[in-house]
Structure formats: structure tokens, C-alpha cells
Design a protein around this motif. Structure first.
Motif, PDB file in Angstrom:
ATOM      1  N   THR A 133      38.516 -33.178 -42.522  1.00  0.00           N
ATOM      2  CA  THR A 133      37.671 -33.695 -43.611  1.00  0.00           C
ATOM      3  C   THR A 133      37.332 -35.365 -43.368  1.00  0.00           C
ATOM      4  O   THR A 133      38.386 -35.986 -43.464  1.00  0.00           O
ATOM      5  N   SER A 134      35.993 -35.755 -43.183  1.00  0.00           N
ATOM      6  CA  SER A 134      35.669 -37.142 -43.365  1.00  0.00           C
ATOM      7  C   SER A 134      34.666 -37.428 -44.037  1.00  0.00           C
ATOM      8  O   SER A 134      33.667 -36.505 -44.411  1.00  0.00           O
ATOM      9  N   LEU A 135      34.768 -38.501 -44.713  1.00  0.00           N
ATOM     10  CA  LEU A 135      33.639 -38.981 -45.779  1.00  0.00           C
ATOM     11  C   LEU A 135      32.854 -40.303 -45.543  1.00  0.00           C
ATOM     12  O   LEU A 135      33.652 -41.030 -44.927  1.00  0.00           O
ATOM     13  N   ARG A 136      31.482 -40.321 -45.688  1.00  0.00           N
ATOM     14  CA  ARG A 136      31.087 -41.555 -45.628  1.00  0.00           C
ATOM     15  C   ARG A 136      30.758 -42.491 -46.556  1.00  0.00           C
ATOM     16  O   ARG A 136      30.087 -43.600 -46.722  1.00  0.00           O
ATOM     17  N   LYS A 137      31.119 -41.872 -47.927  1.00  0.00           N
ATOM     18  CA  LYS A 137      30.457 -42.286 -49.127  1.00  0.00           C
ATOM     19  C   LYS A 137      31.604 -42.255 -49.950  1.00  0.00           C
ATOM     20  O   LYS A 137      32.703 -41.629 -49.933  1.00  0.00           O
ATOM     21  N   GLU A 138      31.697 -43.336 -51.135  1.00  0.00           N
ATOM     22  CA  GLU A 138      32.940 -43.283 -51.898  1.00  0.00           C
ATOM     23  C   GLU A 138      32.644 -42.392 -52.930  1.00  0.00           C
ATOM     24  O   GLU A 138      31.456 -41.993 -53.312  1.00  0.00           O
ATOM     25  N   GLY A 139      33.839 -41.888 -53.508  1.00  0.00           N
ATOM     26  CA  GLY A 139      33.654 -41.039 -54.714  1.00  0.00           C
ATOM     27  C   GLY A 139      34.475 -39.759 -54.730  1.00  0.00           C
ATOM     28  O   GLY A 139      35.592 -39.805 -53.867  1.00  0.00           O
ATOM     29  N   GLU A 140      34.158 -38.756 -55.482  1.00  0.00           N
ATOM     30  CA  GLU A 140      35.092 -37.468 -55.383  1.00  0.00           C
ATOM     31  C   GLU A 140      34.087 -36.428 -55.176  1.00  0.00           C
ATOM     32  O   GLU A 140      33.293 -36.269 -55.929  1.00  0.00           O
ATOM     33  N   PHE A 141      34.619 -35.450 -54.317  1.00  0.00           N
ATOM     34  CA  PHE A 141      33.742 -34.360 -53.942  1.00  0.00           C
ATOM     35  C   PHE A 141      34.758 -33.111 -53.999  1.00  0.00           C
ATOM     36  O   PHE A 141      35.800 -33.311 -54.054  1.00  0.00           O
ATOM     37  N   ALA A 142      34.062 -31.898 -53.794  1.00  0.00           N
ATOM     38  CA  ALA A 142      34.885 -30.675 -53.681  1.00  0.00           C
ATOM     39  C   ALA A 142      34.988 -30.074 -52.210  1.00  0.00           C
ATOM     40  O   ALA A 142      33.920 -29.964 -51.446  1.00  0.00           O
ATOM     41  N   LEU A 143      36.177 -29.743 -51.557  1.00  0.00           N
ATOM     42  CA  LEU A 143      36.259 -29.288 -50.245  1.00  0.00           C
ATOM     43  C   LEU A 143      36.237 -27.599 -50.690  1.00  0.00           C
ATOM     44  O   LEU A 143      37.356 -27.310 -51.403  1.00  0.00           O
ATOM     45  N   VAL A 144      35.401 -26.907 -50.334  1.00  0.00           N
ATOM     46  CA  VAL A 144      35.382 -25.635 -50.689  1.00  0.00           C
ATOM     47  C   VAL A 144      35.537 -24.805 -49.277  1.00  0.00           C
ATOM     48  O   VAL A 144      34.834 -24.893 -48.291  1.00  0.00           O
ATOM     49  N   VAL A 145      36.808 -24.176 -49.294  1.00  0.00           N
ATOM     50  CA  VAL A 145      37.286 -23.151 -48.119  1.00  0.00           C
ATOM     51  C   VAL A 145      36.692 -21.940 -48.480  1.00  0.00           C
ATOM     52  O   VAL A 145      36.909 -21.232 -49.387  1.00  0.00           O
ATOM     53  N   LYS A 146      36.176 -21.328 -47.349  1.00  0.00           N
ATOM     54  CA  LYS A 146      35.392 -19.748 -47.463  1.00  0.00           C
ATOM     55  C   LYS A 146      36.164 -19.049 -46.490  1.00  0.00           C
ATOM     56  O   LYS A 146      36.574 -19.540 -45.357  1.00  0.00           O
ATOM     57  N   ALA A 147      35.915 -17.620 -46.694  1.00  0.00           N
ATOM     58  CA  ALA A 147      36.423 -16.662 -45.948  1.00  0.00           C
ATOM     59  C   ALA A 147      35.695 -15.410 -45.797  1.00  0.00           C
ATOM     60  O   ALA A 147      35.026 -15.149 -46.820  1.00  0.00           O
ATOM     61  N   ARG A 148      35.494 -14.788 -44.510  1.00  0.00           N
ATOM     62  CA  ARG A 148      34.898 -13.385 -44.443  1.00  0.00           C
ATOM     63  C   ARG A 148      35.524 -12.522 -43.504  1.00  0.00           C
ATOM     64  O   ARG A 148      36.310 -13.177 -42.576  1.00  0.00           O
ATOM     65  N   GLU A 149      35.268 -11.308 -43.926  1.00  0.00           N
ATOM     66  CA  GLU A 149      35.831 -10.221 -42.886  1.00  0.00           C
ATOM     67  C   GLU A 149      34.664  -9.679 -42.354  1.00  0.00           C
ATOM     68  O   GLU A 149      33.735  -9.110 -42.832  1.00  0.00           O
TER      69      GLU A 149
END
Length: 424
Positions: free
Chosen positions: A317-333
């Protein structure tokens, strides 16, 4: 103790053991009771659009059989009713509660015990906040906890502080939930000094209505200096490694915290890594992806998701903006749509709890203090888990000894105990 109402209850002996019964509570229940004098700040885990004052209602008693109060375990019953003669607590000598213990003890409702939960963040019903934060940790059986859903109400006790000028729309979601296979943790952020009531409701996933589990009073002597909005509503899944992720074959997360620290840069050259182990039997069956969400702006950052041949999942993960964000991890079969399986709070701030000070020295000192507090709290929770496990083993041994020896050897008073019941 003199202000608490007196009551009577019963006991009988069977299989060489005394058993406790509360005929009144076993055959009737109070419905519609509400305590007044509180300002609702979050309800069912959601922020309110505007502050609302709760109105007190006495409630009514209705006939309803509740077997929970028939042959109730002594260690549970003593939290609700305190006998005049301490022998009628029916507990080992080292577990006998004093009147002061009873006054301060957390008093969970029957739903809490039915679901097999334990509070591991403290035994008392009053918590003191630290730097405007408070942590509540609930332990459960990993095989059952994944089937339990939680909600909460957070209210501000009127007259204990000043909410004047505070707009609910400017507040963050004040309670951040993190769930691991055996623990649900709630981090409460407090915007003003005063007293708060946190009520926890829980039930099985298929239950139509969640029932009250317990409530605590939080005393806040110092407001959180930097309440910030959580980037998304993480729902029942919460933040951090989740049971859903475990069911998708993931294990051994590289960090136990729900916040991923990132350093932002325009070139996004600085990357932070999250790693997991994928079950070898599921490497070819499950596909993973991730994204950054929680901002109206586009291109605030990027993530890269990859699984190597050894079954290691890595998310960069890398960010170009200051702040707080959510990293959403997804999966599928197969060809099914991707579904979220866990969320992490991604923060560029100096410490993930958001302390803001006037000057670098103060800022770093607050960050250091909060890190120490979180680590100390973690050690305390781990110790409490060990204590609970040890107590359960001793409890089983104590019960077995009583069954073998027979309690007729015990010097007990006439079985018509009186007691003082909890005021709630």
C-alpha cells in the motif's frame, strides 16, 4: 449498600450440592425500562443525525419464564444479588466478594452468559479513559464467536459535561470495532470531558433482535485531542484481521493491530506491506484483491495484491495524500463477485491514535504515551485471559470435589437467604 433494595431468593440441595433459584426473576421480566438524563451519540453503531435526549420510563413486569435464573451458577448470581451471609455466595474462600467488590462489579445480563462471553478488559462497571480513549475487550469461544454479532449504544450523561456547540455531523464514528478469532475489541473515542454510558448488545447472526449484554460507565477527564472520522462503516466485520478472512484460508497476519501506518509521498515510492499465509488447499481456489476507499478524491493511493507459489499473500500500500483511509481486502471463489473479507485503517498521521499537540516535542510525547498505553492494555488483556482460563479449571475442580464430598459437611445457615440486589 443501604440504598439497594432488599429481596429474597431460594436454595435447594440436590446431588450433594446447593443450587440457587430466584423465583421472581425466573417467572417475570421487566420490559420497557429506559434510564433518562442521557444524550444519545451513537445508536446501533451508527452516528445520530442530531443529538437526542433519552426519556426515562419505569417499564412494566410481564410473566415470562426464564430458566437462566433456575440453578444459576454462584459466580454469576453473586454479581446480581449479594447475600447477607457471605457463606451463601457458595464460592471458594478466595473468590468471596466483599460489599465494595459487589458495588463496583460489572453486572452482565443473561444473554452475555448464554453466548459464553467474558469481559477481559476489566471486572468493574466503571472505566477511566486515558487521553480521551477507552478500550473494552470481550472474549468468546472461537468456534462460537464468529456466529455472534454485536451492536452498541453510546450516550453522554447529561450534566457531567458540556456538549454546547458540538455538531453531531462533525463527530467521527466514536467506537471502532476490531475482531479476532477469540476477541472483540471496542476502542471508544471521547470528544468532550464528562461521563458516558456504553451499552453492548449481542445475538446470533440469524437472531431477529439483539439483546442487552452489559453496560459500563466511562469517566473521561481529558477529551480526545483529535477525533477523526473513520473512513468507512466497517459493519459487523470491523477493522483488522477478521473471522471472514480466516474462513477464506488466510492466517498469520504480519501485524496484530487494525491500523496500518503509512508515509505519504507524491511519487508513492514509500510502500507498506501486509502479509498473510494462504491455506495450501485454497491457493488455486480463492482469488484476492484490495483497494483504498474512504475519500471523495481519486488517486489518493494504490495497492498491489499478490500470492506467491509458497502461499504467501502480500498487499503493498502507498499513499500520495495525507489522511486516514480504509484498506479493503476482498476475495472470491471461481467466477463469483469479489466480497470484502477484512478492513484495515490506513493512517499517515504520526501515530494511529491521532494525537495532535502544539509543537513536535509534545506531539511525539503524546504518541509515545499512547503507544505505551496500548501495549500495556494488550498485556493486561492477555493476563486476564489466562486468569479466566485458570479460574474455569479451578471451578470445575471445586464442583467435582463438592459432588464427591457432599456439601452436608459445609457449615451453612438455614436455606432462606436474604440479599441486596443490583440497582439496575
Amino acid at each position: 449498600m443501604d440504598t439497594l433494595p432488599r429481596m429474597c431468593w431460594a436454595t435447594f440441595r440436590c446431588n450433594n450440592m446447593y443450587h440457587l433459584v430466584n423465583p421472581s426473576w425466573a417467572t417475570s421480566t421487566l420490559v420497557g425500562f429506559e434510564r433518562g438524563g442521557e444524550t444519545v451519540m451513537e445508536k446501533n453503531g451508527q452516528l445520530v443525525e442530531e443529538f437526542e435526549e433519552s426519556a426515562g420510563r419505569k417499564g412494566i413486569n410481564i410473566t415470562s419464564f426464564d430458566e437462566f435464573w433456575f440453578c444459576i451458577h454462584p459466580r454469576i448470581y453473586v454479581l446480581h444479588a449479594f447475600p447477607d451471609n457471605s457463606k451463601w455466595q457458595l464460592l471458594p474462600a478466595d473468590k468471596i466478594l466483599s460489599p465494595k467488590d459487589f458495588e463496583l462489579a460489572l453486572t452482565p445480563d443473561s444473554q452475555f452468559f448464554i453466548l459464553g462471553l467474558e469481559v477481559v478488559s476489566g471486572k468493574e462497571c466503571i472505566y477511566e479513559s486515558t487521553n480521551g480513549r477507552c478500550w473494552v475487550d470481550i472474549k468468546g469461544d472461537p468456534s462460537k464467536l464468529k456466529e455472534v454479532q454485536f451492536k452498541h449504544h453510546l450516550t453522554f450523561v447529561s450534566g457531567t459535561g458540556d456538549l454546547t456547540g458540538i455538531n453531531p455531523a462533525d463527530l467521527p464514528q466514536l467506537v471502532m470495532k476490531t475482531q479476532t478469532p477469540d476477541t472483540v475489541s471496542l476502542e471508544v473515542r471521547l470528544p468532550v470531558t464528562g461521563e458516558y454510558m456504553l451499552r453492548i448488545f449481542a445475538g446470533l447472526i440469524h437472531d431477529a433482535q439483539l439483546k442487552n449484554c452489559f453496560e459500563i460507565r466511562i469517566c473521561c477527564n481529558e477529551a480526545d485531542p483529535a477525533c477523526r472520522k473513520l473512513p468507512i462503516d466497517a459493519g459487523n466485520m470491523g477493522f483488522g484481521f477478521s473471522t471472514t478472512a480466516s474462513e477464506c484460508g488466510l492466517s498469520h497476519p504480519s501485524q496484530n493491530y487494525a491500523t496500518l501506518k503509512c508515509t505519504y509521498s507524491e511519487s508513492m515510492e514509500k510502500k507498506e506491506s501486509l502479509k498473510f499465509k494462504v491455506d495450501p488447499d485454497m491457493i488455486d481456489d480463492v482469488e484476492f484483491s484490495s483497494e483504498i476507499v474512504g475519500s471523495d478524491e481519486i488517486d489518493v493511493g494504490m495497492t498491489t495484491t499478490r500470492v506467491d507459489q509458497k502461499g504467501n499473500l502480500e498487499i503493498l500500500t502507498s499513499l500520495r495524500k495525507e489522511g486516514e483511509f480504509a484498506l479493503v481486502v476482498k476475495a472470491r471463489e471461481g467466477n463469483r463477485p469479489f466480497k470484502p473479507i477484512m478492513n484495515y485503517l490506513v493512517s499517515t498521521f504520526e501515530n494511529d491514535e491521532g494525537c495532535i499537540g502544539s509543537g513536535i516535542a509534545k506531539h511525539l510525547f503524546q504518541a509515545f504515551c499512547l503507544i505505551v498505553i496500548v501495549e500495556t492494555h494488550g498485556l493486561m488483556v492477555a493476563g486476564r485471559k489466562r486468569e479466566i482460563s485458570k479460574d474455569k479449571k479451578l471451578e470445575e475442580k471445586h464442583t467435582l470435589v463438592n459432588e464427591m464430598k457432599g456439601t452436608e459437611q459445609m457449615s451453612l445457615p438455614t436455606p432462606c437467604p436474604t440479599t441486596r440486589q443490583t440497582s439496575n
